[in-house]
Design a protein around this motif. Structure first.
Motif, PDB file in Angstrom:
ATOM      1  N   PHE A 213      32.216  36.649  44.364  1.00 30.49           N
ATOM      2  CA  PHE A 213      32.603  35.459  43.898  1.00 30.49           C
ATOM      3  C   PHE A 213      33.909  35.395  42.987  1.00 30.49           C
ATOM      4  CE2 PHE A 213      27.921  34.767  44.278  1.00 30.49           C
ATOM      5  CZ  PHE A 213      27.897  33.780  45.280  1.00 30.49           C
ATOM      6  N   ARG A 214      34.228  36.612  42.293  1.00 31.78           N
ATOM      7  CA  ARG A 214      35.290  36.663  41.498  1.00 31.78           C
ATOM      8  C   ARG A 214      36.696  36.896  42.554  1.00 31.78           C
ATOM      9  NH1 ARG A 214      32.162  39.557  37.953  1.00 31.78           N
ATOM     10  NH2 ARG A 214      32.300  41.488  39.007  1.00 31.78           N
ATOM     11  N   LYS A 215      36.309  37.237  43.772  1.00 30.91           N
ATOM     12  CA  LYS A 215      37.570  37.460  45.049  1.00 30.91           C
ATOM     13  C   LYS A 215      37.770  35.891  45.343  1.00 30.91           C
ATOM     14  CE  LYS A 215      36.720  41.989  46.217  1.00 30.91           C
ATOM     15  NZ  LYS A 215      36.141  42.863  47.092  1.00 30.91           N
ATOM     16  N   GLU A 233      21.365  35.749  44.867  1.00 35.10           N
ATOM     17  CA  GLU A 233      21.167  34.198  44.244  1.00 35.10           C
ATOM     18  C   GLU A 233      21.403  34.292  42.688  1.00 35.10           C
ATOM     19  OE1 GLU A 233      18.201  32.442  47.003  1.00 35.10           O
ATOM     20  OE2 GLU A 233      17.451  31.375  45.272  1.00 35.10           O
ATOM     21  N   GLU A 234      20.967  35.041  41.884  1.00 31.14           N
ATOM     22  CA  GLU A 234      21.318  34.848  40.378  1.00 31.14           C
ATOM     23  C   GLU A 234      22.961  34.925  40.457  1.00 31.14           C
ATOM     24  OE1 GLU A 234      18.282  37.832  38.884  1.00 31.14           O
ATOM     25  OE2 GLU A 234      19.871  37.776  37.307  1.00 31.14           O
ATOM     26  N   ALA A 235      23.482  35.720  40.977  1.00 28.06           N
ATOM     27  CA  ALA A 235      24.862  35.664  40.822  1.00 28.06           C
ATOM     28  C   ALA A 235      25.659  34.276  41.438  1.00 28.06           C
ATOM     29  CB  ALA A 235      25.577  36.824  41.572  1.00 28.06           C
ATOM     30  N   LEU A 236      24.885  33.739  42.539  1.00 24.92           N
ATOM     31  CA  LEU A 236      25.585  32.579  42.973  1.00 24.92           C
ATOM     32  C   LEU A 236      25.271  31.230  42.012  1.00 24.92           C
ATOM     33  CD1 LEU A 236      26.462  30.689  45.173  1.00 24.92           C
ATOM     34  CD2 LEU A 236      24.209  30.502  46.097  1.00 24.92           C
ATOM     35  N   VAL A 237      23.958  31.255  41.280  1.00 19.69           N
ATOM     36  CA  VAL A 237      23.639  30.362  40.513  1.00 19.69           C
ATOM     37  C   VAL A 237      24.820  30.544  39.200  1.00 19.69           C
ATOM     38  CG1 VAL A 237      22.148  29.557  38.497  1.00 19.69           C
ATOM     39  CG2 VAL A 237      21.245  30.266  40.904  1.00 19.69           C
ATOM     40  N   GLU A 238      25.145  31.731  38.890  1.00 20.91           N
ATOM     41  CA  GLU A 238      25.924  31.876  37.733  1.00 20.91           C
ATOM     42  C   GLU A 238      27.258  31.439  38.172  1.00 20.91           C
ATOM     43  OE1 GLU A 238      25.130  35.373  35.768  1.00 20.91           O
ATOM     44  OE2 GLU A 238      27.337  35.607  34.954  1.00 20.91           O
ATOM     45  N   ALA A 239      27.883  31.882  39.396  1.00 20.33           N
ATOM     46  CA  ALA A 239      29.156  31.351  39.909  1.00 20.33           C
ATOM     47  C   ALA A 239      29.274  29.838  40.144  1.00 20.33           C
ATOM     48  CB  ALA A 239      29.374  32.068  41.086  1.00 20.33           C
ATOM     49  N   LEU A 240      28.090  29.224  40.442  1.00 15.52           N
ATOM     50  CA  LEU A 240      28.307  27.838  40.600  1.00 15.52           C
ATOM     51  C   LEU A 240      28.183  26.987  39.069  1.00 15.52           C
ATOM     52  CD1 LEU A 240      25.727  27.265  43.409  1.00 15.52           C
ATOM     53  CD2 LEU A 240      28.195  26.624  43.558  1.00 15.52           C
ATOM     54  N   THR A 241      27.261  27.597  38.406  1.00 14.46           N
ATOM     55  CA  THR A 241      27.354  26.928  36.886  1.00 14.46           C
ATOM     56  C   THR A 241      28.669  27.266  36.021  1.00 14.46           C
ATOM     57  OG1 THR A 241      24.916  27.704  36.987  1.00 14.46           O
ATOM     58  CG2 THR A 241      25.914  27.312  34.871  1.00 14.46           C
ATOM     59  N   ASN A 242      29.251  28.384  36.361  1.00 11.55           N
ATOM     60  CA  ASN A 242      30.375  28.641  35.737  1.00 11.55           C
ATOM     61  C   ASN A 242      31.767  27.990  36.373  1.00 11.55           C
ATOM     62  OD1 ASN A 242      28.952  29.965  33.821  1.00 11.55           O
ATOM     63  ND2 ASN A 242      29.411  31.892  34.508  1.00 11.55           N
ATOM     64  N   GLU A 243      31.453  27.400  37.348  1.00 11.10           N
ATOM     65  CA  GLU A 243      32.482  26.862  38.577  1.00 11.10           C
ATOM     66  C   GLU A 243      33.406  27.851  38.854  1.00 11.10           C
ATOM     67  OE1 GLU A 243      33.803  22.868  37.656  1.00 11.10           O
ATOM     68  OE2 GLU A 243      32.126  22.597  36.444  1.00 11.10           O
ATOM     69  N   GLU A 244      32.870  29.264  38.777  1.00 13.79           N
ATOM     70  CA  GLU A 244      33.804  30.267  39.502  1.00 13.79           C
ATOM     71  C   GLU A 244      34.065  29.926  41.164  1.00 13.79           C
ATOM     72  OE1 GLU A 244      32.476  34.303  39.186  1.00 13.79           O
ATOM     73  OE2 GLU A 244      31.222  33.675  37.537  1.00 13.79           O
ATOM     74  N   ILE A 245      33.082  29.170  41.661  1.00 15.55           N
ATOM     75  CA  ILE A 245      33.513  28.599  43.070  1.00 15.55           C
ATOM     76  C   ILE A 245      33.015  27.152  42.896  1.00 15.55           C
ATOM     77  CG2 ILE A 245      33.186  30.718  44.383  1.00 15.55           C
ATOM     78  CD1 ILE A 245      30.427  29.537  45.280  1.00 15.55           C
ATOM     79  N   PRO A 268      24.451  20.495  40.303  1.00 14.43           N
ATOM     80  CA  PRO A 268      25.112  19.512  41.216  1.00 14.43           C
ATOM     81  C   PRO A 268      26.205  19.849  42.377  1.00 14.43           C
ATOM     82  CG  PRO A 268      26.258  19.811  38.752  1.00 14.43           C
ATOM     83  CD  PRO A 268      25.051  20.704  38.967  1.00 14.43           C
ATOM     84  N   ASN A 269      26.316  20.948  42.180  1.00 15.24           N
ATOM     85  CA  ASN A 269      27.449  21.651  43.111  1.00 15.24           C
ATOM     86  C   ASN A 269      26.754  22.584  44.284  1.00 15.24           C
ATOM     87  OD1 ASN A 269      27.010  23.302  41.235  1.00 15.24           O
ATOM     88  ND2 ASN A 269      29.114  24.090  40.787  1.00 15.24           N
ATOM     89  N   ALA A 270      25.169  22.425  44.237  1.00 19.04           N
ATOM     90  CA  ALA A 270      24.695  23.041  45.508  1.00 19.04           C
ATOM     91  C   ALA A 270      23.933  22.120  46.268  1.00 19.04           C
ATOM     92  CB  ALA A 270      23.757  24.098  45.016  1.00 19.04           C
ATOM     93  N   PHE A 271      23.997  22.369  47.528  1.00 22.51           N
ATOM     94  CA  PHE A 271      23.043  21.368  48.679  1.00 22.51           C
ATOM     95  C   PHE A 271      22.307  22.448  49.324  1.00 22.51           C
ATOM     96  CE2 PHE A 271      22.941  19.585  53.053  1.00 22.51           C
ATOM     97  CZ  PHE A 271      21.893  18.675  52.732  1.00 22.51           C
ATOM     98  N   VAL A 272      20.955  22.195  49.249  1.00 15.19           N
ATOM     99  CA  VAL A 272      19.969  23.068  49.774  1.00 15.19           C
ATOM    100  C   VAL A 272      18.829  22.378  50.814  1.00 15.19           C
ATOM    101  CG1 VAL A 272      18.023  24.537  49.340  1.00 15.19           C
ATOM    102  CG2 VAL A 272      19.776  24.177  47.654  1.00 15.19           C
ATOM    103  N   THR A 273      19.083  23.122  51.753  1.00 13.86           N
ATOM    104  CA  THR A 273      17.849  22.874  52.927  1.00 13.86           C
ATOM    105  C   THR A 273      16.898  23.864  52.926  1.00 13.86           C
ATOM    106  OG1 THR A 273      19.488  23.332  54.622  1.00 13.86           O
ATOM    107  CG2 THR A 273      19.451  21.064  54.328  1.00 13.86           C
TER     108      THR A 273
END
Ligand SMILES: O=CC(=O)O
Length: 309
Positions: A213-215, A233-245, A268-273
């Motif tokens: 995510f940092r790259k 997934e934990e790292a994804l949640v963090e990256a989305l929360t901090n708007e790293e992506i 607000p920035n994740a879409f899940v099915t």
């Protein structure tokens, strides 16, 4: 008469084909370990995502073939299968169109936060976030396809009208009509949309993690239609929360079936099915028929040809 257990939801095509070949079919839409063991004398079994390993195989003495209804076979213990001389088959390509359409939908939905914008009409949530974030178009962007098998190639074909540049990563070299092969780092650093379409293996587990995510670009959107295990997934949640992506669209999560507590559902920035990429009438028919044909071939003696690798 040989017996085949058709477990989990599938298309009637599998049942019809097996019956037309003279097999007795037991259909069970809610397959659990107990349901499997109630029919422990079957010769073949058609399964979706239920974990299937030693504890079941060792109690099914006639079992010769486990046909995985789909592509990924991470729920089947291949070592146990080979110890019990059970052939495992899968259906590569048979659901590629449905899964590729899902990847396209996720790029568009996550890229523009359409789901959240629709939700905001009725529940007022995320209004401030949505006012401040306009989302981005897919047209003209760089798309990284991590995994370039049947599904990755179908996504590339569908992307043609969007005038994108495709960077594809795979074990083998391919011609990529909309772009070229690339390394993972090139994809992480350059892609606006990163799509993961790989199976879950020890090598791919958490390949998308905090350092990835940092790259990635801050504006990038991650789409996962492979397996939840590919992404930490934990790292994804963090990256989305901090708007790293900027966003994510995922059809698969680490713990399935997904429940309402999964934090991705509340961003607000994740879409899940809920792991439905391959669920279309066409894909279910294709996959069911191919799996049923494989069962018949194995039970009639053509084993080696169909074994997954
Ligand atoms: O998840 C779906 C598949 O493995 O085909």
């Amino acid at each position: 008469m040989k017996k085949v257990l058709v477990a989990n939801m599938t298309s009637q095509k599998a049942v019809d084909y097996l019956e037309s070949k003279g097999y007795q079919v037991i259909k069970n839409d809610q397959a659990s370990d107990d349901d499997f063991l109630e029919h422990a004398d079957v010769d073949g079994i058609l399964i979706m995502m239920h974990p299937f390993g030693e504890s079941l195989m060792s109690k099914m003495p006639n079992l010769k073939v486990v046909a995985r209804h789909g592509v990924g076979y991470d729920n089947v213990d291949l070592d146990a299968a080979s110890a019990h001389d059970i052939v495992v088959t899968n259906t590569p390509g048979a659901n590629a169109t449905a899964v590729a359409e899902t990847a396209m939908m996720h790029m568009l939905m996550a890229g523009r936060m359409f789901y959240q914008r629709r939700q905001a009409i009725t529940d007022n949530a995320n209004k401030r976030y949505l006012a401040a974030h306009h989302g981005q178009e897919l047209t003209g962007k760089t798309v990284g396809l991590i995994g370039y098998g049947h599904i990755g190639q179908e996504i590339n074909r569908m992307l043609t009208g969007f005038n994108v540049k495709v960077l594809a990563y795979a074990r083998h070299q391919h011609e990529v009509t909309n772009g070229h092969m690339a390394t993972l780092d090139e994809i992480y650093e350059q892609a606006d949309f990163v799509v993961t379409a790989l199976p879950a293996t020890p090598e791919t587990k958490h390949m998308i993690n905090a350092s990835v995510f940092r790259k990635m670009k801050k504006s990038a959107v991650l789409v996962n239609i492979g397996r939840g295990a590919l992404v930490d997934e934990e790292a994804l949640v963090e990256a989305l929360t901090n708007e790293e992506i900027a966003g994510a669209g995922v059809d698969v999560v680490e713990k399935e079936p997904i429940t309402a507590e999964n934090p991705l559902l509340h961003l607000p920035n994740a879409f899940v099915t809920p792991h439905v990429a391959m669920i279309s009438k066409e894909a279910m028919d294709n996959v069911a028929l191919k799996a049923a044909e494989d069962i018949v071939r194995v039970l009639e003696g053509e084993r080696a040809v169909f074994q997954v690798n």
